[in-house]
Design a protein around this motif. Sequence first.
Motif, PDB file in Angstrom:
ATOM      1  N   GLN A  63      42.937  -2.935  65.856  1.00 18.80           N
ATOM      2  CA  GLN A  63      41.592  -2.523  65.459  1.00 18.80           C
ATOM      3  C   GLN A  63      41.281  -2.955  64.038  1.00 18.80           C
ATOM      4  N   LEU A  64      42.316  -2.929  63.187  1.00 15.81           N
ATOM      5  CA  LEU A  64      42.110  -3.390  61.812  1.00 15.81           C
ATOM      6  C   LEU A  64      41.738  -4.869  61.792  1.00 15.81           C
ATOM      7  N   GLY A  65      42.337  -5.625  62.709  1.00 20.12           N
ATOM      8  CA  GLY A  65      41.973  -7.037  62.808  1.00 20.12           C
ATOM      9  C   GLY A  65      40.540  -7.234  63.270  1.00 20.12           C
ATOM     10  N   ARG A  66      40.056  -6.326  64.143  1.00 15.97           N
ATOM     11  CA  ARG A  66      38.688  -6.433  64.640  1.00 15.97           C
ATOM     12  C   ARG A  66      37.663  -5.898  63.646  1.00 15.97           C
ATOM     13  N   ASP A  67      38.016  -4.793  62.954  1.00 18.50           N
ATOM     14  CA  ASP A  67      37.034  -4.107  62.115  1.00 18.50           C
ATOM     15  C   ASP A  67      37.346  -4.184  60.632  1.00 18.50           C
ATOM     16  N   GLY A  68      38.315  -5.016  60.245  1.00 19.59           N
ATOM     17  CA  GLY A  68      38.641  -5.129  58.840  1.00 19.59           C
ATOM     18  C   GLY A  68      37.532  -5.735  58.006  1.00 19.59           C
ATOM     19  N   ASN A  69      36.572  -6.420  58.652  1.00 22.44           N
ATOM     20  CA  ASN A  69      35.475  -7.038  57.908  1.00 22.44           C
ATOM     21  C   ASN A  69      34.184  -6.237  58.000  1.00 22.44           C
ATOM     22  N   LEU A  70      34.290  -4.977  58.463  1.00 21.99           N
ATOM     23  CA  LEU A  70      33.102  -4.125  58.572  1.00 21.99           C
ATOM     24  C   LEU A  70      32.911  -3.333  57.285  1.00 21.99           C
ATOM     25  N   LEU A  71      31.676  -3.279  56.812  1.00 20.62           N
ATOM     26  CA  LEU A  71      31.314  -2.498  55.630  1.00 20.62           C
ATOM     27  C   LEU A  71      30.100  -1.638  55.966  1.00 20.62           C
ATOM     28  N   THR A  72      29.996  -0.487  55.318  1.00 20.42           N
ATOM     29  CA  THR A  72      28.821   0.365  55.502  1.00 20.42           C
ATOM     30  C   THR A  72      28.193   0.650  54.148  1.00 20.42           C
ATOM     31  N   VAL A  73      26.877   0.759  54.151  1.00 19.76           N
ATOM     32  CA  VAL A  73      26.119   1.034  52.934  1.00 19.76           C
ATOM     33  C   VAL A  73      25.244   2.249  53.197  1.00 19.76           C
ATOM     34  N   ALA A  74      25.290   3.230  52.288  1.00 18.00           N
ATOM     35  CA  ALA A  74      24.459   4.415  52.406  1.00 18.00           C
ATOM     36  C   ALA A  74      24.066   4.877  51.016  1.00 18.00           C
ATOM     37  N   ALA A  75      22.966   5.586  50.950  1.00 18.13           N
ATOM     38  CA  ALA A  75      22.534   6.151  49.673  1.00 18.13           C
ATOM     39  C   ALA A  75      23.018   7.586  49.561  1.00 18.13           C
ATOM     40  N   GLY A  76      22.543   8.294  48.558  1.00 16.40           N
ATOM     41  CA  GLY A  76      22.956   9.676  48.349  1.00 16.40           C
ATOM     42  C   GLY A  76      22.305  10.627  49.336  1.00 16.40           C
ATOM     43  N   GLN A  77      22.386  11.940  49.030  1.00 18.58           N
ATOM     44  CA  GLN A  77      21.821  12.963  49.881  1.00 18.58           C
ATOM     45  C   GLN A  77      20.806  13.806  49.118  1.00 18.58           C
ATOM     46  N   ARG A  95      21.178  -9.075  54.192  1.00 20.90           N
ATOM     47  CA  ARG A  95      21.238 -10.267  55.056  1.00 20.90           C
ATOM     48  C   ARG A  95      21.292 -11.546  54.233  1.00 20.90           C
ATOM     49  N   ALA A  96      20.747 -11.498  53.006  1.00 21.55           N
ATOM     50  CA  ALA A  96      20.685 -12.701  52.170  1.00 21.55           C
ATOM     51  C   ALA A  96      22.022 -13.024  51.502  1.00 21.55           C
ATOM     52  N   ILE A  97      22.988 -12.112  51.542  1.00 17.78           N
ATOM     53  CA  ILE A  97      24.296 -12.397  50.935  1.00 17.78           C
ATOM     54  C   ILE A  97      25.008 -13.432  51.812  1.00 17.78           C
ATOM     55  N   PRO A  98      25.406 -14.580  51.274  1.00 16.37           N
ATOM     56  CA  PRO A  98      25.944 -15.677  52.103  1.00 16.37           C
ATOM     57  C   PRO A  98      27.126 -15.305  53.003  1.00 16.37           C
ATOM     58  N   PRO A  99      28.150 -14.557  52.530  1.00 17.98           N
ATOM     59  CA  PRO A  99      29.281 -14.278  53.423  1.00 17.98           C
ATOM     60  C   PRO A  99      28.979 -13.259  54.529  1.00 17.98           C
ATOM     61  N   ILE A 228      23.398   1.193  56.526  1.00 13.06           N
ATOM     62  CA  ILE A 228      23.463  -0.198  56.975  1.00 13.06           C
ATOM     63  C   ILE A 228      24.916  -0.542  57.290  1.00 13.06           C
ATOM     64  N   TYR A 229      25.131  -1.153  58.435  1.00 10.04           N
ATOM     65  CA  TYR A 229      26.453  -1.650  58.817  1.00 10.04           C
ATOM     66  C   TYR A 229      26.406  -3.174  58.796  1.00 10.04           C
ATOM     67  N   LEU A 230      27.436  -3.782  58.244  1.00  7.11           N
ATOM     68  CA  LEU A 230      27.436  -5.237  58.161  1.00  7.11           C
ATOM     69  C   LEU A 230      28.820  -5.796  58.378  1.00  7.11           C
ATOM     70  N   ARG A 231      28.849  -7.014  58.899  1.00 12.67           N
ATOM     71  CA  ARG A 231      30.088  -7.774  59.050  1.00 12.67           C
ATOM     72  C   ARG A 231      30.062  -8.923  58.053  1.00 12.67           C
ATOM     73  N   ALA A 232      31.215  -9.142  57.412  1.00 11.04           N
ATOM     74  CA  ALA A 232      31.310 -10.215  56.425  1.00 11.04           C
ATOM     75  C   ALA A 232      32.447 -11.161  56.791  1.00 11.04           C
ATOM     76  N   ASP A 233      32.431 -12.322  56.176  1.00 14.48           N
ATOM     77  CA  ASP A 233      33.544 -13.264  56.324  1.00 14.48           C
ATOM     78  C   ASP A 233      34.832 -12.531  55.926  1.00 14.48           C
ATOM     79  N   PRO A 234      35.849 -12.501  56.806  1.00 15.35           N
ATOM     80  CA  PRO A 234      37.071 -11.738  56.490  1.00 15.35           C
ATOM     81  C   PRO A 234      37.707 -12.091  55.152  1.00 15.35           C
ATOM     82  N   ASP A 235      37.532 -13.338  54.698  1.00 15.49           N
ATOM     83  CA  ASP A 235      38.117 -13.743  53.423  1.00 15.49           C
ATOM     84  C   ASP A 235      37.265 -13.334  52.233  1.00 15.49           C
ATOM     85  N   GLN A 236      36.043 -12.843  52.492  1.00 13.43           N
ATOM     86  CA  GLN A 236      35.121 -12.520  51.405  1.00 13.43           C
ATOM     87  C   GLN A 236      34.725 -11.047  51.393  1.00 13.43           C
ATOM     88  N   VAL A 237      35.465 -10.201  52.115  1.00 12.61           N
ATOM     89  CA  VAL A 237      35.088  -8.789  52.223  1.00 12.61           C
ATOM     90  C   VAL A 237      35.087  -8.120  50.851  1.00 12.61           C
TER      91      VAL A 237
END
Length: 402
Positions: A63-77, A95-99, A228-237
């Motif tokens: 699962q780490l291999g599948r989801d190691g490039n997942l990031l989440t973004v959230a604001a405060g409460q 979306r504009a971030i290249p990786p 926001i959930y995003l996937r990035a290039d595994p080498d650029q996480v």
Amino acid sequence: MSAAGERPRSVLRLGDAVATGFTALAARKARSLLSITGIAIAVASLVCVTGLAASAQAALIDQLGRDGNLLTVAAGQTFSGNPTPLPPTAETMVRAIPPVTAVTAVGTVPDATVRRTDAIPALQTNGITVLAAEPSFGAVMSTPLVAGRALDRVAQAYPEVVLGFSAAQNLGIDRLDGGTAVTIDGASWPVVGILAPSTVAPEVDDAALVSFPVAVRLLHFDGTATRIYLRADPDQVAAVDAVLPFTVSPQQPEAVEVRRPSDILTARIAAKNAFVGLYVALAAVALLVGGLSIANVMIVAVVERRTEIGLRRALGARSRHIAQQFLTESALLALIGGLIGAGIGAAVTAAAATAQGEQVIVPLPSLAAALAAAVSVGLVAGVWPALRAARLPPAEALRAGE
């Protein structure tokens, strides 16, 4: 041929020692069985601990291999505990971030309640949150479904809901029959899918997912994303992680929370390693107890077989041959117990891993180490009885049988 008057050379072959050992153990069935059982339990515990840990870790690493490039973004409460909305441009900027390779967003629908029926009081929400999700949610998150389907084009126009795993359990829904529905803000919504448990997005487990357009139209949702959930290039996480707060909210980057779900998986792997060490230590204690049982059985055997020892010494057996015989018997007890325990441990590991849907892994090095440890304990346990038997004077041993 030996010279006249020279004492014939006495030899104890390994095969003879093993055969005699089996005969001696068979003559003491009850005590031998108890000693074998103690070693078998200890070895089975060792094999189970290492096997189940390896199976679970393999699943986590996969699962780490599948989801190691997942990031989440959230604001405060807010003061009420609800998440504050992200800036309207947040998703576009991410979306504009290249990786970054894939992006999706969800929005918390405030004050929306989910119940099984209207008969249940509105205050009994079971902690279920209503989330508006984009059509790309399923593809980005890669969370499988245990039943039904994901939110599709139909859900963009009509009220449909997909439940997180914990939310479905809290509502008492474990299967879908085409008429399964829940009540959201007084209206009936058909349940079209149930998500599998999510390690990387635990907030989804306790959520009811609906589409953005329907949430805006029927639940008075303002359409603003809160996570926001995003996937990035595994080498650029790591690089993406560093720039996300400034990209999402240049004015207040400190108010943006960026999380790497892979950290949760890494922590779980470390926790399993810690518990494995504890359980192995406990199994090692059980193995030592089994060794004491073998030592006790062999000491009693020396006392009971004094006549046999004296007779063998009188017929030419040397002290080392007597010691070798008793060491062989103690090693056989441990080896038989180890083999039985290894088989039981491997079977339990396979059954447990299969029941949990994990890959069955029984590490051969651990299996070999458990067997080697069992035999070593057996040999150590037999040292004192073997020395005691070897030092027994032949004449005294023969007189003991009179």
